[in-house]
Design a protein around this motif. Structure first.
Motif, PDB file in Angstrom:
ATOM      1  N   GLU A 214       0.815  -1.213   0.000  1.00 33.89           N
ATOM      2  CA  GLU A 214       0.000   0.000   0.000  1.00 33.89           C
ATOM      3  C   GLU A 214       0.853   1.269   0.000  1.00 33.89           C
ATOM      4  N   VAL A 215       1.914   1.267   0.784  1.00 35.37           N
ATOM      5  CA  VAL A 215       2.777   2.450   0.830  1.00 35.37           C
ATOM      6  C   VAL A 215       3.507   2.623  -0.502  1.00 35.37           C
ATOM      7  N   TYR A 216       3.859   1.514  -1.145  1.00 35.53           N
ATOM      8  CA  TYR A 216       4.491   1.598  -2.465  1.00 35.53           C
ATOM      9  C   TYR A 216       3.554   2.303  -3.449  1.00 35.53           C
ATOM     10  N   LYS A 217       2.280   1.937  -3.431  1.00 36.38           N
ATOM     11  CA  LYS A 217       1.319   2.578  -4.340  1.00 36.38           C
ATOM     12  C   LYS A 217       1.284   4.095  -4.112  1.00 36.38           C
ATOM     13  N   LEU A 218       1.272   4.491  -2.851  1.00 35.94           N
ATOM     14  CA  LEU A 218       1.260   5.914  -2.512  1.00 35.94           C
ATOM     15  C   LEU A 218       2.514   6.585  -3.062  1.00 35.94           C
ATOM     16  N   LEU A 219       3.663   6.002  -2.778  1.00 34.83           N
ATOM     17  CA  LEU A 219       4.920   6.628  -3.175  1.00 34.83           C
ATOM     18  C   LEU A 219       5.157   6.566  -4.677  1.00 34.83           C
ATOM     19  N   LYS A 220       4.693   5.530  -5.328  1.00 33.78           N
ATOM     20  CA  LYS A 220       4.841   5.431  -6.784  1.00 33.78           C
ATOM     21  C   LYS A 220       4.083   6.569  -7.457  1.00 33.78           C
ATOM     22  N   GLY A 221       2.911   6.899  -6.928  1.00 30.54           N
ATOM     23  CA  GLY A 221       2.156   8.037  -7.441  1.00 30.54           C
ATOM     24  C   GLY A 221       2.909   9.345  -7.268  1.00 30.54           C
TER      25      GLY A 221
ATOM     26  N   ASP B 253      10.587   2.262  -4.097  1.00 31.47           N
ATOM     27  CA  ASP B 253      10.942   1.178  -3.177  1.00 31.47           C
ATOM     28  C   ASP B 253      11.791   1.686  -2.014  1.00 31.47           C
ATOM     29  N   PHE B 254      12.769   2.506  -2.330  1.00 29.72           N
ATOM     30  CA  PHE B 254      13.661   3.044  -1.306  1.00 29.72           C
ATOM     31  C   PHE B 254      12.864   3.755  -0.205  1.00 29.72           C
ATOM     32  N   TYR B 255      11.972   4.641  -0.616  1.00 29.96           N
ATOM     33  CA  TYR B 255      11.173   5.382   0.352  1.00 29.96           C
ATOM     34  C   TYR B 255      10.131   4.490   1.033  1.00 29.96           C
ATOM     35  N   LYS B 256       9.630   3.505   0.309  1.00 28.13           N
ATOM     36  CA  LYS B 256       8.675   2.548   0.889  1.00 28.13           C
ATOM     37  C   LYS B 256       9.295   1.857   2.097  1.00 28.13           C
ATOM     38  N   TYR B 257      10.510   1.373   1.931  1.00 26.35           N
ATOM     39  CA  TYR B 257      11.166   0.662   3.039  1.00 26.35           C
ATOM     40  C   TYR B 257      11.422   1.597   4.216  1.00 26.35           C
ATOM     41  N   ALA B 258      11.758   2.828   3.932  1.00 23.89           N
ATOM     42  CA  ALA B 258      11.969   3.791   5.014  1.00 23.89           C
ATOM     43  C   ALA B 258      10.660   4.081   5.749  1.00 23.89           C
ATOM     44  N   PHE B 259       9.608   4.376   5.001  1.00 25.95           N
ATOM     45  CA  PHE B 259       8.326   4.721   5.612  1.00 25.95           C
ATOM     46  C   PHE B 259       7.766   3.562   6.437  1.00 25.95           C
TER      47      PHE B 259
ATOM     48  N   ASN C 209       8.573  14.502   6.721  1.00 28.15           N
ATOM     49  CA  ASN C 209       8.445  15.595   5.765  1.00 28.15           C
ATOM     50  C   ASN C 209       9.708  16.452   5.734  1.00 28.15           C
ATOM     51  N   LYS C 210      10.244  16.796   6.913  1.00 32.17           N
ATOM     52  CA  LYS C 210      11.471  17.607   6.965  1.00 32.17           C
ATOM     53  C   LYS C 210      12.627  16.874   6.302  1.00 32.17           C
ATOM     54  N   LEU C 211      12.654  15.586   6.493  1.00 31.25           N
ATOM     55  CA  LEU C 211      13.754  14.787   5.968  1.00 31.25           C
ATOM     56  C   LEU C 211      13.723  14.658   4.450  1.00 31.25           C
ATOM     57  N   ILE C 212      12.534  14.518   3.867  1.00 31.91           N
ATOM     58  CA  ILE C 212      12.487  14.185   2.438  1.00 31.91           C
ATOM     59  C   ILE C 212      12.030  15.325   1.523  1.00 31.91           C
ATOM     60  N   THR C 213      11.678  16.462   2.071  1.00 28.92           N
ATOM     61  CA  THR C 213      11.203  17.555   1.219  1.00 28.92           C
ATOM     62  C   THR C 213      12.218  17.842   0.116  1.00 28.92           C
ATOM     63  N   GLY C 214      11.767  17.692  -1.114  1.00 25.08           N
ATOM     64  CA  GLY C 214      12.607  17.949  -2.276  1.00 25.08           C
ATOM     65  C   GLY C 214      13.504  16.794  -2.690  1.00 25.08           C
ATOM     66  N   ASP C 215      13.640  15.798  -1.856  1.00 26.85           N
ATOM     67  CA  ASP C 215      14.590  14.721  -2.139  1.00 26.85           C
ATOM     68  C   ASP C 215      14.135  13.756  -3.230  1.00 26.85           C
ATOM     69  N   ILE C 216      12.847  13.541  -3.379  1.00 26.10           N
ATOM     70  CA  ILE C 216      12.376  12.645  -4.434  1.00 26.10           C
ATOM     71  C   ILE C 216      12.716  13.252  -5.797  1.00 26.10           C
ATOM     72  N   HIS C 217      12.476  14.534  -5.928  1.00 27.94           N
ATOM     73  CA  HIS C 217      12.808  15.204  -7.194  1.00 27.94           C
ATOM     74  C   HIS C 217      14.318  15.162  -7.447  1.00 27.94           C
ATOM     75  N   LYS C 218      15.120  15.395  -6.409  1.00 29.82           N
ATOM     76  CA  LYS C 218      16.581  15.332  -6.550  1.00 29.82           C
ATOM     77  C   LYS C 218      17.020  13.938  -6.987  1.00 29.82           C
ATOM     78  N   ALA C 219      16.413  12.917  -6.418  1.00 25.08           N
ATOM     79  CA  ALA C 219      16.755  11.544  -6.793  1.00 25.08           C
ATOM     80  C   ALA C 219      16.414  11.297  -8.262  1.00 25.08           C
ATOM     81  N   LEU C 220      15.272  11.773  -8.691  1.00 27.45           N
ATOM     82  CA  LEU C 220      14.874  11.605 -10.093  1.00 27.45           C
ATOM     83  C   LEU C 220      15.860  12.311 -11.036  1.00 27.45           C
ATOM     84  N   LEU C 221      16.298  13.485 -10.641  1.00 27.12           N
ATOM     85  CA  LEU C 221      17.277  14.218 -11.460  1.00 27.12           C
ATOM     86  C   LEU C 221      18.567  13.410 -11.619  1.00 27.12           C
ATOM     87  N   LYS C 222      18.970  12.705 -10.575  1.00 26.49           N
ATOM     88  CA  LYS C 222      20.177  11.882 -10.628  1.00 26.49           C
ATOM     89  C   LYS C 222      20.026  10.707 -11.584  1.00 26.49           C
ATOM     90  N   TYR C 223      18.797  10.258 -11.803  1.00 26.20           N
ATOM     91  CA  TYR C 223      18.549   9.130 -12.697  1.00 26.20           C
ATOM     92  C   TYR C 223      18.100   9.569 -14.085  1.00 26.20           C
TER      93      TYR C 223
END
Length: 184
Positions: A110-117, A138-144, A168-182
């Protein structure tokens, strides 16, 4: 009538789990409490764990519908935490039982579905391979889920709002940064 019966069976299982571990609950116990016969149970569910999964899907994780965006993931995940908190007896019982694997698998799915979106939304306009987007989710799913499982293990003492604020404080902006790296 079918949904009413399922809800009644679910209520019986939840009531029984407040008093004893899931391993000690039988289908006979559930149908006796619910005042239906075994055939009725098996008409709706394969086993107790199938009923348990139905409970989670229908009660707890409908909260995620429409909460799969960057702006709304906090609200969806907070609702999951609050559902777990409100069903403390059921969740702690399951957490300390043989059914823990099902609980974990369900949370991960369920958390994967949320984060994949969220990842898909953040990837708009970027050229990122599907496998890399899945890896980030997946990375964020395991953390959450890891944070949630530890919260359950330690007795759910911290308030869900406080946990969500920390995440929220920890990951704000980080998903986008990770995508930029890939990005290709």
């Amino acid at each position: 009538m079918s949904v009413i019966t399922k809800k009644a069976l679910a209520a019986s299982l939840k009531k029984l789990m407040e008093k004893k571990p899931i391993e000690k609950i039988t289908i006979k116990d559930i149908v006796k409490d619910c005042e239906v016969n075994r055939q009725t149970f098996y008409y709706h569910f394969q086993d107790i764990y199938d009923l348990l999964e139905w409970i989670f899907v229908t009660e707890g994780f409908n909260a995620l519908d429409g909460k799969k965006t960057y702006d709304s993931w906090r609200e969806g995940f907070l609702k999951v935490f609050k559902y777990v908190e409100e069903n403390r007896g059921l969740v702690i019982n399951l957490f300390h039982s043989l059914g823990r694997e099902r609980l974990e698998r369900f949370l991960y799915n369920e958390v994967y579905k949320l984060l994949k979106g969220v990842v898909e939304e953040q990837a708009e306009g970027l050229t990122v391979a599907e496998e890399n987007k899945a890896f980030i989710a997946d990375f964020y799913k395991y953390a959450f889920v890891g944070i949630m499982l530890e919260w359950i293990r330690t007795g759910m003492k911290e308030k869900p709002d406080a946990i969500i604020d920390k995440i929220n404080k920890l990951i704000t902006g980080d998903i986008h940064k990770a995508l930029l790296k890939y990005q290709k």
